[in-house]
Design a protein around this motif. Structure first.
Motif, PDB file in Angstrom:
ATOM      1  N   LYS A 173       0.854  -1.182   0.000  1.00 42.43           N
ATOM      2  CA  LYS A 173       0.000   0.000   0.000  1.00 42.43           C
ATOM      3  C   LYS A 173       0.892   1.234   0.000  1.00 42.43           C
ATOM      4  N   TYR A 211      -5.644   8.699  -3.099  1.00 39.33           N
ATOM      5  CA  TYR A 211      -6.628   8.376  -2.064  1.00 39.33           C
ATOM      6  C   TYR A 211      -7.521   9.556  -1.680  1.00 39.33           C
ATOM      7  N   LYS A 234      -2.178  -1.592  -3.803  1.00 35.74           N
ATOM      8  CA  LYS A 234      -3.027  -0.411  -3.765  1.00 35.74           C
ATOM      9  C   LYS A 234      -2.136   0.825  -3.864  1.00 35.74           C
ATOM     10  N   PRO A 235      -2.443   1.730  -4.829  1.00 35.15           N
ATOM     11  CA  PRO A 235      -3.435   1.712  -5.905  1.00 35.15           C
ATOM     12  C   PRO A 235      -3.077   0.725  -7.014  1.00 35.15           C
ATOM     13  N   TYR A 267      -6.500  -2.853  -6.017  1.00 34.02           N
ATOM     14  CA  TYR A 267      -7.506  -1.890  -5.570  1.00 34.02           C
ATOM     15  C   TYR A 267      -7.516  -0.708  -6.536  1.00 34.02           C
ATOM     16  N   VAL A 287      -8.516   2.472  -6.933  1.00 33.47           N
ATOM     17  CA  VAL A 287      -8.864   3.364  -5.834  1.00 33.47           C
ATOM     18  C   VAL A 287      -9.692   4.575  -6.275  1.00 33.47           C
TER      19      VAL A 287
END
Length: 329
Positions: free
Chosen positions: A201, A207, A254-255, A277, A279
């Motif tokens: 991450k 985000y 993630k992302p 993910y 995002v």
């Protein structure tokens, strides 16, 4: 042999031929749909920075769950937006916390739906960080402390499993979080519950809309001391290797869009399922361009999701899931 004997266009002449030789397929079974559950009554409020994504109160959540089931989706990822926050994220591990209540409701309405619980503290702390904060009296500096945070994350994971979560998805990026949560789940009798670890991450600018959705923007500093530097690739292998050794059942990147190389690297190095993910900002940029008439939303979304699958993602967490499911029928 080369041209004119070799002609690559032979297999592209029509749709049927292209379908026969297509290498990558995206299906509705690949998707996990995130849902934001908020405290309150009769609440279905669109998140301004995420068009088409809403906060749902528990009394309005069933209508969203029914849409998810009707779309043929297999899994949801629950995020909670509490009414009150404190320094240690108490409501994250409250038996009657918003995520715990939502998990019980979803399993009541749709027992076949896989419920994944995001396991973190940032939505529940008044400072917005993913762990416990300690202040140095001498310097005044604040530090997100690792081991004390693990204790609260274990309590959160166990409470979510008790509420009916089928998968625990810890997103906090504390060192040793998979080991601690695995031990905690096993000790509580939940050895059958898998962990989908947010293994890699990054401390990403993608985000922003999510932090708007869960009101989790850090009140001081940033998350760069525990989330990964976007410039680092080899470090992702170290993070993933730790989670594999500690008992993770699935690995996540993630992302997604800016980290396709990381998805591919994990796929090639580990035999666990890999999740990507997609995002909030990746979603919102597409929605904004589509609303302005600049792009064909359906074509862009399906191409992006296909690229994630082609890079090696076995599972894709995406806010596009309901739309994409309809387009794939």
């Amino acid at each position: 042999m080369s041209f004119p004997v070799v002609r690559h266009r032979r297999l592209r002449r029509n749709a049927s031929l292209r379908n026969l030789v297509r290498e990558t397929y995206v299906t509705v079974n690949d998707f996990i749909y995130p849902i934001f559950v908020a405290e309150g009554i009769n609440k279905k409020e669109e998140i301004p920075s995420m068009p088409g994504v809403y906060h749902f109160s528990l009394d309005r959540l069933e209508e969203e769950v029914r849409e998810v089931v009707d779309a043929g989706l297999q899994a949801v990822l629950l995020f909670g937006v509490p009414a009150e926050k404190d320094a240690i994220g108490t409501s994250a591990y409250d038996h009657n916390g918003i995520v715990q209540q939502a998990a019980r409701k979803v399993k009541e309405w749709a027992p076949q739906l896989v419920v994944i619980a995001d396991t973190c503290l940032c939505q529940f702390t008044d400072h917005g960080h993913c762990g416990v904060v300690e202040h140095d009296r001498r310097t005044g500096n604040a530090e997100i402390v690792n081991d004390a945070s693990l204790e609260l994350l274990v309590k959160t994971a166990v409470s979510q499993a008790e509420a009916g979560a089928d998968i625990i998805a810890p997103s906090n990026m504390m060192d040793g979080f998979v080991h601690a949560i695995r031990e905690g789940l096993d000790a509580a009798g939940f050895e059958h519950i898998p962990i989908m670890s947010y293994s890699v991450k990054y401390a990403s600018a993608f985000y922003g809309p999510f932090r708007d959705a869960v009101h989790s923007t850090p009140q001081f500093g940033d998350r760069k001391s525990y989330q990964m530097d976007p410039a680092n690739l080899r470090e992702a292998l170290r993070e993933a290797e730790s989670d594999v050794q500690e008992g993770a059942d699935m690995l996540m990147v993630k992302p997604a869009l800016a980290y396709m190389d990381v998805i591919r690297m994990l796929k090639e190095n580990y035999d666990l399922p890999v999740a990507a993910y997609n995002v909030s900002a990746e979603y919102s940029m597409v929605k904004a361009a589509a609303q302005n008439g600049w792009i064909n939303e359906k074509a862009i979304v399906l191409e992006l999701l296909t690229s994630m699958k082609r890079a090696g993602a076995d599972l894709i967490i995406t806010y596009h899931a309901k739309d994409a499911a309809g387009w794939l029928k």
